[in-house]
Motif scaffolding. Structure first.
Motif, PDB file in Angstrom:
ATOM      1  N   PRO A 248       0.705  -1.255   0.082  1.00 45.29           N
ATOM      2  CA  PRO A 248       0.076  -0.153  -0.173  1.00 45.29           C
ATOM      3  C   PRO A 248       0.843   1.430   0.141  1.00 45.29           C
ATOM      4  CG  PRO A 248      -1.169  -1.492   1.555  1.00 45.29           C
ATOM      5  CD  PRO A 248       0.162  -2.251   0.951  1.00 45.29           C
ATOM      6  N   ASP A 249       2.062   0.997   0.507  1.00 43.94           N
ATOM      7  CA  ASP A 249       2.679   2.541   0.649  1.00 43.94           C
ATOM      8  C   ASP A 249       3.276   3.004  -0.887  1.00 43.94           C
ATOM      9  OD1 ASP A 249       3.007   2.360   3.243  1.00 43.94           O
ATOM     10  OD2 ASP A 249       4.840   1.254   3.292  1.00 43.94           O
ATOM     11  N   LYS A 250       3.242   2.276  -1.689  1.00 41.41           N
ATOM     12  CA  LYS A 250       3.631   2.513  -3.038  1.00 41.41           C
ATOM     13  C   LYS A 250       2.443   2.837  -4.009  1.00 41.41           C
ATOM     14  CE  LYS A 250       8.221   1.726  -2.411  1.00 41.41           C
ATOM     15  NZ  LYS A 250       9.017   2.974  -2.564  1.00 41.41           N
ATOM     16  N   HIS A 251       1.248   2.567  -3.734  1.00 39.60           N
ATOM     17  CA  HIS A 251       0.119   3.055  -4.276  1.00 39.60           C
ATOM     18  C   HIS A 251       0.135   2.502  -5.850  1.00 39.60           C
ATOM     19  CE1 HIS A 251      -1.761   5.147  -1.344  1.00 39.60           C
ATOM     20  NE2 HIS A 251      -0.524   5.756  -1.095  1.00 39.60           N
ATOM     21  N   LEU A 252       0.549   1.290  -5.879  1.00 37.45           N
ATOM     22  CA  LEU A 252       0.720   0.883  -7.621  1.00 37.45           C
ATOM     23  C   LEU A 252      -0.863   0.826  -7.999  1.00 37.45           C
ATOM     24  CD1 LEU A 252       3.514  -1.779  -7.523  1.00 37.45           C
ATOM     25  CD2 LEU A 252       3.490   0.695  -8.041  1.00 37.45           C
ATOM     26  N   ASP A 253      -1.923   0.618  -7.126  1.00 42.18           N
ATOM     27  CA  ASP A 253      -3.311   0.601  -7.641  1.00 42.18           C
ATOM     28  C   ASP A 253      -3.742   1.996  -8.193  1.00 42.18           C
ATOM     29  OD1 ASP A 253      -2.844   1.414  -5.229  1.00 42.18           O
ATOM     30  OD2 ASP A 253      -5.205   1.377  -4.611  1.00 42.18           O
ATOM     31  N   LEU A 254      -2.956   2.929  -7.595  1.00 39.18           N
ATOM     32  CA  LEU A 254      -3.441   4.287  -8.151  1.00 39.18           C
ATOM     33  C   LEU A 254      -2.778   4.492  -9.428  1.00 39.18           C
ATOM     34  CD1 LEU A 254      -4.404   7.020  -7.254  1.00 39.18           C
ATOM     35  CD2 LEU A 254      -2.013   7.677  -6.360  1.00 39.18           C
ATOM     36  N   ALA A 255      -1.537   3.958  -9.597  1.00 41.76           N
ATOM     37  CA  ALA A 255      -0.842   3.818 -11.226  1.00 41.76           C
ATOM     38  C   ALA A 255      -1.963   3.476 -12.013  1.00 41.76           C
ATOM     39  CB  ALA A 255       0.469   3.177 -11.120  1.00 41.76           C
ATOM     40  N   LEU A 320       2.909   8.060  -2.073  1.00 39.26           N
ATOM     41  CA  LEU A 320       2.646   9.262  -1.620  1.00 39.26           C
ATOM     42  C   LEU A 320       2.774   9.345  -0.137  1.00 39.26           C
ATOM     43  CD1 LEU A 320      -1.204   9.640  -3.323  1.00 39.26           C
ATOM     44  CD2 LEU A 320       1.000  10.828  -4.258  1.00 39.26           C
ATOM     45  N   PRO A 321       3.052  10.404   0.409  1.00 35.88           N
ATOM     46  CA  PRO A 321       3.519  10.421   1.972  1.00 35.88           C
ATOM     47  C   PRO A 321       2.118  10.108   2.547  1.00 35.88           C
ATOM     48  CG  PRO A 321       3.509  12.618   0.883  1.00 35.88           C
ATOM     49  CD  PRO A 321       3.323  11.871  -0.118  1.00 35.88           C
ATOM     50  N   SER A 322       2.417   9.450   3.740  1.00 36.37           N
ATOM     51  CA  SER A 322       1.306   9.142   4.801  1.00 36.37           C
ATOM     52  C   SER A 322       1.718   9.003   6.187  1.00 36.37           C
ATOM     53  CB  SER A 322       0.827   7.696   4.422  1.00 36.37           C
ATOM     54  OG  SER A 322       1.795   6.779   4.949  1.00 36.37           O
ATOM     55  N   THR A 324       2.606   6.641   8.168  1.00 37.71           N
ATOM     56  CA  THR A 324       3.588   5.703   8.297  1.00 37.71           C
ATOM     57  C   THR A 324       4.693   5.610   7.170  1.00 37.71           C
ATOM     58  OG1 THR A 324       2.236   4.064   7.329  1.00 37.71           O
ATOM     59  CG2 THR A 324       1.945   4.263   9.519  1.00 37.71           C
ATOM     60  N   PHE A 325       4.697   6.427   6.050  1.00 38.24           N
ATOM     61  CA  PHE A 325       5.787   6.102   5.038  1.00 38.24           C
ATOM     62  C   PHE A 325       5.728   7.487   4.264  1.00 38.24           C
ATOM     63  CE2 PHE A 325       6.533   5.304   0.662  1.00 38.24           C
ATOM     64  CZ  PHE A 325       8.036   4.513   0.744  1.00 38.24           C
ATOM     65  N   VAL A 326       7.097   7.817   3.935  1.00 41.23           N
ATOM     66  CA  VAL A 326       7.555   8.873   2.958  1.00 41.23           C
ATOM     67  C   VAL A 326       8.677   8.311   2.299  1.00 41.23           C
ATOM     68  CG1 VAL A 326       8.223  11.207   2.781  1.00 41.23           C
ATOM     69  CG2 VAL A 326       6.751  10.700   4.787  1.00 41.23           C
ATOM     70  N   ASP A 327       8.485   8.463   0.875  1.00 37.82           N
ATOM     71  CA  ASP A 327       9.575   8.167   0.047  1.00 37.82           C
ATOM     72  C   ASP A 327      10.678   9.188  -0.012  1.00 37.82           C
ATOM     73  OD1 ASP A 327      10.155   5.789  -1.513  1.00 37.82           O
ATOM     74  OD2 ASP A 327       8.581   6.062  -2.749  1.00 37.82           O
ATOM     75  N   ALA A 328      11.890   8.823   0.678  1.00 35.83           N
ATOM     76  CA  ALA A 328      12.970  10.003   0.957  1.00 35.83           C
ATOM     77  C   ALA A 328      13.428  10.200  -0.371  1.00 35.83           C
ATOM     78  CB  ALA A 328      14.076   9.196   1.986  1.00 35.83           C
ATOM     79  N   ALA A 349       3.918  17.325  -0.246  1.00 37.63           N
ATOM     80  CA  ALA A 349       4.188  18.111   1.029  1.00 37.63           C
ATOM     81  C   ALA A 349       5.589  17.406   1.582  1.00 37.63           C
ATOM     82  CB  ALA A 349       3.385  18.232   1.951  1.00 37.63           C
ATOM     83  N   ALA A 350       5.850  16.211   1.375  1.00 42.73           N
ATOM     84  CA  ALA A 350       6.985  15.739   2.194  1.00 42.73           C
ATOM     85  C   ALA A 350       7.503  14.720   0.982  1.00 42.73           C
ATOM     86  CB  ALA A 350       6.623  15.093   3.433  1.00 42.73           C
TER      87      ALA A 350
END
Length: 430
Positions: A248-255, A320-322, A324-328, A349-350
């Motif tokens: 879910p962190d990577k949101h490939l469903d959103l892609a 996307l940032p949440s 619990t997860f942000v892609d640095a 935003a992050a």
């Protein structure tokens, strides 16, 4: 120089009949592997410590191998007898001692992800006489130095401050601290952590011996390491690549939703990843796209993932940032930019994703998601609408080519040699 690299399992192999898979993460596939290849190519003595029983998003590649010349000193996550305690730190130190004995000493220990081993390795510096380099990649920089986050995780505010204090003491004791992005550096500095340089994960590149063989779609598709999970590749179409852990962190469903909404003619969405969320991903827009031959899901091993970036036509970033997860600084975006591809990406935003692409690309192919909640129906619908509008920019071939060329210039300093040349130059200053 005698170098010990300690981290997650970055290679796929079989040891005494037991398969040891790769843990798929940016700091394994796109940091540890090129780091070891770089050091070997410069005549360093390299030891490599890794867990025999890795966890996370795992992949087995039958053609993978640890490079010749590496001294392997694996460790186990042991459990104490008669007590529900993990004592893996004993095995970690045993691996360290084994490397010292086999190499006649260790000059530097590199830890490509600082948590949770940084305190142990900082405490053993004097005992074994090495210098310590820590590389903050993500949560080890923006989560574990943050007492509020640790308190929520551990459920004990007082204990959380002690944990953060011990962790930050180990960061302060390191001889070198690199951060994946300027954004991450600003975050850790806000927690009182001093760092020395931005050290991104290098772009995916050929790491084999000898000259790189030419890649085309036919050769890539025929490689036995490429596994089709859903659908199949269509070499007659242009490929929009989206890669990462299936999580879910990577949101490939959103892609899939963005690609379906964009309605690009003659394009195929290629999702490359591994993880436990595949069943949940194979629904909705993705299922419809696969049925039409407009999407597929692959597993591509780190050994040849650079080839996928080479033969694709564009990249779509959707993490996307949440809370619990942000892609640095995602290595996949760095890789796409390095190989001259236009990158469609969220402006959030992050996170440090924008640091990997050229300003021209961000201007033409960035879509603003600040203030949107992609977990709610309205926020998700607006995110999809904005992402699809940006993705349609790929229909302008000249615009896409200009953005790709700008990205290649921008990311030229993210080659394996360039990244680690800078690291070693800084180590010489320590």
């Amino acid at each position: 120089m005698h170098l010990l690299v300690m981290g997650k399992s970055a290679y796929s192999r079989v040891i005494d009949g037991t398969p040891v898979p790769i843990t798929i993460a940016g700091h394994t596939a796109q940091f540890t592997r090129p780091l070891i290849s770089y050091a070997l190519a410069r005549g360093m003595a390299v030891s490599y410590a890794y867990p025999l029983r890795p966890s996370g998003c795992l992949m087995l590649d039958p053609r993978d191998a640890v490079p010749d010349g590496v001294v392997e000193v694996p460790f186990n996550d042991l459990s104490a007898q008669k007590a529900p305690l993990h004592i893996g730190w004993l095995s970690v130190e045993a691996s360290l001692r084994q490397a010292v004995e086999r190499q006649g000493g260790i000059d530097w220990v590199f830890l490509p992800y600082a948590f949770p081993l940084a305190p142990l390795l900082a405490g053993l510096k004097e005992k074994y006489g090495y210098r310590l380099a820590l590389f903050l990649r993500g949560g080890d920089g923006y989560q574990w130095p943050d007492p509020r986050w640790v308190a929520e995780t551990l459920g004990d505010a007082g204990h959380a401050h002690q944990v953060c204090g011990l962790y930050k003491e180990s960061l302060a004791a390191a001889d070198f601290v690199g951060v994946a992005s300027k954004w991450l550096g600003d975050v850790v500095a806000g927690h009182g952590v001093r760092w020395h340089a931005v050290v991104e994960s290098p772009a995916a590149m050929w790491l084999g011996t000898g000259p790189e063989p030419p890649w085309d779609r036919a050769r890539f598709s025929a490689d036995p390491g490429v596994t089709r999970r859903i659908g199949d590749l269509d070499a007659s179409k242009k490929w929009v690549l989206s890669a990462g852990r299936i999580h879910p962190d990577k949101h490939l469903d959103l892609a899939a939703d963005i690609f379906a909404s964009a309605g690009l003619d003659g394009w195929q969405l290629v999702l490359s990843g591994v993880g436990t969320g595949l069943d949940g991903l194979a629904t909705g827009a993705l299922a419809e796209l696969v049925a039409k031959g407009s999407a597929c899901v692959l597993e591509v091993p780190p050994r040849i993932v650079h080839a996928l970036f080479q033969v694709s036509d564009a990249y779509l970033q959707t993490s996307l940032p949440s809370a619990t997860f942000v892609d640095a600084r995602p290595s996949s975006v760095t890789s796409a930019a390095f190989h001259g591809k236009p990158v469609v990406l969220p402006i959030a935003a992050a996170g440090g994703v924008s640091e990997s692409v050229a300003p021209e690309n961000l201007r033409e192919f960035g879509f603003d998601v600040r203030g949107l909640d992609p977990t709610g129906p309205d926020g998700r619908a607006e995110t999809v609408r904005r992402g699809a509008a940006a993705l349609r920019g790929l229909e302008d071939a000249d615009l896409a080519a200009r953005a790709g060329a700008a990205n290649a210039r921008h990311a030229s300093g993210s080659s394996v040699d360039a990244v680690f040349d800078r690291v070693w130059a800084r180590l010489g200053e320590r």
